[in-house]
Design a protein around this motif. Structure first.
Motif, mmCIF file in Angstrom:
data_model
loop_
_atom_site.group_PDB
_atom_site.id
_atom_site.type_symbol
_atom_site.label_atom_id
_atom_site.label_comp_id
_atom_site.label_asym_id
_atom_site.label_seq_id
_atom_site.Cartn_x
_atom_site.Cartn_y
_atom_site.Cartn_z
ATOM 1 N N ALA A 53 -9.094 -4.699 -0.450
ATOM 2 C CA ALA A 53 -7.649 -5.576 -0.394
ATOM 3 C C ALA A 53 -7.519 -6.273 0.766
ATOM 4 C CB ALA A 53 -6.682 -4.579 -0.662
ATOM 5 N N LEU A 54 -8.206 -5.924 2.082
ATOM 6 C CA LEU A 54 -8.061 -6.445 3.130
ATOM 7 C C LEU A 54 -8.917 -7.327 3.099
ATOM 8 C CD1 LEU A 54 -6.940 -6.363 6.247
ATOM 9 C CD2 LEU A 54 -8.711 -4.743 6.532
ATOM 10 N N GLY A 81 3.233 -7.089 -12.876
ATOM 11 C CA GLY A 81 2.824 -5.869 -12.767
ATOM 12 C C GLY A 81 1.363 -5.721 -12.911
ATOM 13 N N LEU A 82 0.435 -6.714 -12.451
ATOM 14 C CA LEU A 82 -1.009 -6.634 -12.426
ATOM 15 C C LEU A 82 -1.505 -6.068 -11.247
ATOM 16 C CD1 LEU A 82 -1.436 -10.186 -14.015
ATOM 17 C CD2 LEU A 82 -1.564 -7.977 -14.950
ATOM 18 N N LEU A 83 -0.725 -5.910 -9.994
ATOM 19 C CA LEU A 83 -1.124 -5.478 -8.870
ATOM 20 C C LEU A 83 -0.353 -4.533 -8.314
ATOM 21 C CD1 LEU A 83 -3.335 -5.676 -6.717
ATOM 22 C CD2 LEU A 83 -1.998 -7.598 -5.654
ATOM 23 N N GLY A 84 -0.674 -3.365 -7.779
ATOM 24 C CA GLY A 84 0.360 -2.373 -7.227
ATOM 25 C C GLY A 84 0.611 -2.743 -5.911
ATOM 26 N N LEU A 85 1.582 -2.088 -5.267
ATOM 27 C CA LEU A 85 2.396 -2.304 -3.820
ATOM 28 C C LEU A 85 1.347 -1.902 -2.851
ATOM 29 C CD1 LEU A 85 4.794 -3.519 -2.271
ATOM 30 C CD2 LEU A 85 5.667 -1.029 -2.293
ATOM 31 N N GLY A 86 0.441 -0.799 -3.031
ATOM 32 C CA GLY A 86 -0.355 -0.270 -2.217
ATOM 33 C C GLY A 86 -1.449 -1.291 -1.858
ATOM 34 N N GLY A 87 -2.075 -1.944 -3.129
ATOM 35 C CA GLY A 87 -3.064 -2.776 -2.826
ATOM 36 C C GLY A 87 -2.566 -4.194 -2.306
ATOM 37 N N ALA A 88 -1.486 -4.722 -2.517
ATOM 38 C CA ALA A 88 -0.767 -5.928 -2.494
ATOM 39 C C ALA A 88 -0.426 -5.991 -0.856
ATOM 40 C CB ALA A 88 0.680 -6.482 -3.110
ATOM 41 N N VAL A 89 0.203 -4.988 -0.219
ATOM 42 C CA VAL A 89 0.321 -4.865 1.288
ATOM 43 C C VAL A 89 -0.955 -5.313 1.909
ATOM 44 C CG1 VAL A 89 2.259 -3.667 1.220
ATOM 45 C CG2 VAL A 89 0.193 -2.551 1.440
ATOM 46 N N TRP A 90 -2.119 -4.591 1.668
ATOM 47 C CA TRP A 90 -3.327 -4.934 2.320
ATOM 48 C C TRP A 90 -3.982 -6.248 2.178
ATOM 49 C CZ3 TRP A 90 -4.722 -2.646 6.543
ATOM 50 C CH2 TRP A 90 -4.137 -1.284 6.668
ATOM 51 N N VAL A 91 -3.701 -7.010 0.861
ATOM 52 C CA VAL A 91 -4.193 -8.327 0.632
ATOM 53 C C VAL A 91 -3.219 -9.337 1.993
ATOM 54 C CG1 VAL A 91 -3.944 -10.346 -1.064
ATOM 55 C CG2 VAL A 91 -4.710 -7.979 -1.717
ATOM 56 N N ILE A 92 -1.987 -8.903 1.868
ATOM 57 C CA ILE A 92 -1.239 -9.872 2.711
ATOM 58 C C ILE A 92 -1.678 -9.513 4.085
ATOM 59 C CG2 ILE A 92 1.030 -10.031 3.752
ATOM 60 C CD1 ILE A 92 0.929 -11.064 0.950
ATOM 61 N N PHE A 93 -1.922 -8.249 4.539
ATOM 62 C CA PHE A 93 -2.587 -8.082 6.122
ATOM 63 C C PHE A 93 -3.758 -8.928 6.191
ATOM 64 C CE2 PHE A 93 -0.390 -3.522 5.807
ATOM 65 C CZ PHE A 93 1.022 -4.152 5.789
ATOM 66 N N GLY A 303 -2.575 -5.786 14.734
ATOM 67 C CA GLY A 303 -1.546 -5.511 13.841
ATOM 68 C C GLY A 303 -2.223 -4.710 12.593
ATOM 69 N N VAL A 304 -3.179 -5.048 12.123
ATOM 70 C CA VAL A 304 -4.014 -4.153 11.185
ATOM 71 C C VAL A 304 -4.299 -2.944 11.442
ATOM 72 C CG1 VAL A 304 -6.285 -4.125 9.521
ATOM 73 C CG2 VAL A 304 -4.996 -6.109 9.709
ATOM 74 N N LEU A 305 -4.850 -3.002 12.650
ATOM 75 C CA LEU A 305 -5.157 -1.274 13.422
ATOM 76 C C LEU A 305 -4.081 -0.528 13.571
ATOM 77 C CD1 LEU A 305 -7.866 -2.357 15.996
ATOM 78 C CD2 LEU A 305 -8.574 -1.404 13.790
ATOM 79 N N LEU A 306 -2.753 -1.166 13.692
ATOM 80 C CA LEU A 306 -1.464 -0.398 13.961
ATOM 81 C C LEU A 306 -1.122 0.110 12.428
ATOM 82 C CD1 LEU A 306 0.289 -2.646 16.579
ATOM 83 C CD2 LEU A 306 -0.614 -0.116 16.720
ATOM 84 N N MET A 307 -1.217 -0.782 11.819
ATOM 85 C CA MET A 307 -0.872 -0.600 10.162
ATOM 86 C C MET A 307 -1.781 0.589 9.357
ATOM 87 S SD MET A 307 1.986 -1.676 9.013
ATOM 88 C CE MET A 307 3.391 -2.841 9.379
ATOM 89 N N TRP A 308 -2.884 0.553 9.796
ATOM 90 C CA TRP A 308 -3.812 1.542 9.079
ATOM 91 C C TRP A 308 -3.028 2.905 8.861
ATOM 92 C CZ3 TRP A 308 -7.738 -0.477 6.969
ATOM 93 C CH2 TRP A 308 -8.757 0.462 5.950
ATOM 94 N N PRO A 309 -2.604 3.577 9.969
ATOM 95 C CA PRO A 309 -2.105 5.054 9.632
ATOM 96 C C PRO A 309 -0.655 4.888 9.166
ATOM 97 C CG PRO A 309 -1.988 4.455 12.144
ATOM 98 C CD PRO A 309 -2.804 3.188 11.604
ATOM 99 N N LEU A 310 -0.089 3.544 9.354
ATOM 100 C CA LEU A 310 1.281 3.693 8.932
ATOM 101 C C LEU A 310 1.708 3.063 7.497
ATOM 102 C CD1 LEU A 310 2.872 1.912 12.199
ATOM 103 C CD2 LEU A 310 2.761 4.307 11.513
ATOM 104 N N SER A 311 0.428 2.494 6.923
ATOM 105 C CA SER A 311 0.962 1.540 5.515
ATOM 106 C C SER A 311 1.463 2.606 4.550
ATOM 107 C CB SER A 311 -0.380 1.113 5.308
ATOM 108 O OG SER A 311 -1.613 1.951 4.883
ATOM 109 N N GLY A 312 0.961 3.935 4.414
ATOM 110 C CA GLY A 312 1.195 5.041 3.302
ATOM 111 C C GLY A 312 2.662 5.113 3.417
ATOM 112 N N ARG A 313 3.112 5.462 4.745
ATOM 113 C CA ARG A 313 4.658 5.689 4.925
ATOM 114 C C ARG A 313 5.414 4.298 4.612
ATOM 115 N NH1 ARG A 313 4.695 9.129 10.765
ATOM 116 N NH2 ARG A 313 3.457 10.775 9.866
ATOM 117 N N LEU A 314 4.885 3.137 4.861
ATOM 118 C CA LEU A 314 5.901 1.917 4.925
ATOM 119 C C LEU A 314 5.868 1.773 3.269
ATOM 120 C CD1 LEU A 314 6.867 -0.847 5.593
ATOM 121 C CD2 LEU A 314 4.556 -1.642 5.776
#
Length: 554
Positions: A53-54, A81-93, A303-314
């Motif tokens: 996704a990234l 409804g074609l893309l889940g939130l988990g994948g969408a946030v990494w496309v945005i990042f 920012g991507v490196l910082l979000m890597w461990p935080l994305s699940g909680r986000l």
């Protein structure tokens, strides 16, 4: 500065910015058309893992030169409804990292070459391709090439305008204001991006201003940070009227950009020193542009490196936000995993959830009885809620049936599934009745109107009797209403057929009314059967009340 000089400066600034934005728009549209359905295919298929996704977000943004286009497309996919939130946030990042390509493009081409001589042939060639192949892919490539040329023509005008502006404007006081000056430049970058709705345009303005000596590297870097924050406005605008899921994507975009900006500001002196050392390798001509390109890429990757461990909680946190009443209604209230682990309690919990499902299905039924227009969004949302709860009930029953259970529990499970099936059918028949009630001409035939209204009233009474949580509910009273509805159906059917044969009622109206009455009859019958099965000989309490488990599992 004279009035004439000021007018000349403003015209060059506005003209250069206009050509830049026009070129960027042509390039983006052309590349999107030339790529065909690649954008949709990548976003829908290449987002199964965060790495993919990234990479998808980075590559598509680099290709179409518009993080806004990728962001809006991503929100659209989530909305559908074609893309889940988990994948969408990494496309945005990934899109945020990809947007730094504009800075690299300007830095690599540089400002020392004759941009007009470099760009104008592209404009001419691109326009010729577009004129000769408007309906073909080469027309799309031509538009992209012409846009690429205009991109640099606008950049050239901006370069000249900022060169003149540098002689008339002194920003040294703001640049020397320390942290306050840096924050001011961040705000200016954000406002520029919001006004132009393009972080690429804000980056171009920043690069040309820095190259002209109007601002120093520190101020330019702050403007770049501000542009990153301002680009979230596009996502915010795209969520107007969108689903809660789409608003969560926009919130993730904002969270990433704010976190990245805050980190870049916190490490500002260190980051500047590091990237400035790297930028010197580009040579004197492109040094500041190259340094800014490196700076932009560096803090986005950080920012991507910082979000890597935080994305699940986000993602988990966002899933709990922006909820609507419909979404809350679709969440189970009684199917708690701890309760489902105890078979006898699980049966009671499933019965209670079926009571909630049934209440929504009956609500749809009443809406269908009083409906004279096309089924509205309320009924559609209720139908989706019934389907969602029905799926959860089926999963709970299946999970329970896989373990060892007592005989009375095992005997009750098929009954619960049958109740679920009947309530799903109530919802389906309600939607069908509403559709036929909205058919043009369905209300024709004054002679049949009274009989039709009487039949619908009888069906309404039956639905009231199917609410097993009502005080004084009686299965015998419900059966009496079923009998009355069944006895009234055949005379009404014959009356409608005779009216159609005699020409008192149009054939289309007759057919619509017959189909509506059939759907109503089936809806009421299924509702009565579901209520009787769910009660199991005793009336369960109203869904959601404290004493429901004791009475619903009877």
């Amino acid at each position: 500065m004279t009035t004439e000089a000021l007018t000349h400066l403003i015209s060059h600034l506005l003209g250069g910015l206009g050509l830049f934005l026009l070129g960027l728009g042509l390039m983006t549209d052309g590349l999107k058309r030339a790529a065909g359905g690649a954008l949709h295919r990548i976003l829908s298929r290449w987002t199964r893992t965060r790495w993919r996704a990234l990479l998808a977000g980075l590559l598509i943004t680099t290709l179409v030169q518009s993080s806004s286009a990728v962001t809006v497309a991503t929100i659209g996919f989530v909305n559908a409804g074609l893309l889940g939130l988990g994948g969408a946030v990494w496309v945005i990042f990934g899109s945020n990292v990809g947007t730094s390509f504009t800075a690299w493009l300007v830095a690599l081409v540089g400002f020392d070459i004759d941009l007009e001589a470099f760009a104008l042939p592209m404009v001419g060639a691109g326009v010729m391709l577009r004129l000769t192949g408007e309906s073909h892919r080469r027309g799309a490539w031509g538009g992209a090439l012409a846009g690429f040329g205009l991109f640099f023509v606008g950049l050239d005008l901006l370069q000249g305008a900022f060169g003149s502006l540098g002689d008339a404007v002194d920003l040294s006081a703001l640049a020397d204001a320390g942290l306050l000056g840096t924050v001011a430049f961040v705000a200016v970058g954000a406002v520029l991006t919001i006004l132009m709705q393009s972080s690429s345009a804000a980056l171009a303005v920043t690069l040309t201003a820095a190259n002209a000596g109007l601002i120093d590297l520190s101020a330019a870097a702050a403007l770049v940070i501000g542009a990153n924050i301002g680009t979230t406005s596009t996502a915010a605008l795209a969520t107007l009227g969108a689903t809660p899921a789409a608003r969560r994507v926009a919130a993730a975009h904002l969270a990433f950009n704010v976190l990245t900006a805050a980190t870049a500001l916190a490490l500002f002196p260190l980051l500047l020193a590091a990237v400035e050392a790297l930028g010197r390798t580009a040579g004197d001509g492109g040094e500041i542009a190259m340094t800014l390109a490196i700076f932009h890429s560096t803090f986005n990757v950080l920012g991507v490196l910082l979000m890597w461990p935080l994305s699940g909680r986000l993602v988990a946190w966002l899933e709990r936000r922006f909820r609507t009443a419909d979404e809350d209604e679709r969440r189970p209230r009684h199917l708690d995993p701890n309760v489902l682990a105890v078979p006898h309690l699980a049966v009671s919990a499933i019965a209670l959830e079926l009571g909630r499902l049934g209440a929504i299905a009956l609500r749809m039924g009443r809406a269908a009885l009083s409906h004279e227009g096309a089924p509205g969004p309320r009924m559609a949302r209720d139908g989706e809620t019934v389907d969602a709860l029905g799926g959860l009930v089926a999963d709970a029953v299946a999970s329970l049936s896989r373990g060892p259970v007592a005989r009375e529990v095992a005997d009750r499970l098929p009954v619960l599934l049958l109740v679920r099936d009947r309530y799903l059918r109530v919802a389906e028949h309600a939607q069908e009745a509403a559709r036929w009630g909205a058919t043009p001409g369905a209300a024709e035939g004054a002679g049949q109107h009274a009989a039709l209204a009487q039949y619908l009233a009888e069906a309404g009474h039956l639905l009231d009797g199917a609410e097993t949580w009502r005080s004084g509910w009686s299965p015998s009273a419900l059966q009496g209403r079923v009998t009355a509805l069944e006895e009234g159906f055949e005379p009404l059917r014959i009356q409608l057929l005779k009216a159609g044969a005699a020409g008192q009622l149009g054939v289309r109206a007759m057919d619509a009314q017959l189909r509506r009455m059939t759907a109503v009859r089936r809806m009421a019958s299924d509702a009565a059967e579901a209520a009787t099965l769910l009660a199991g000989g005793a009336a369960p309490s109203e869904p959601g009340t404290a004493d429901a488990p004791r009475r619903a599992a009877a």
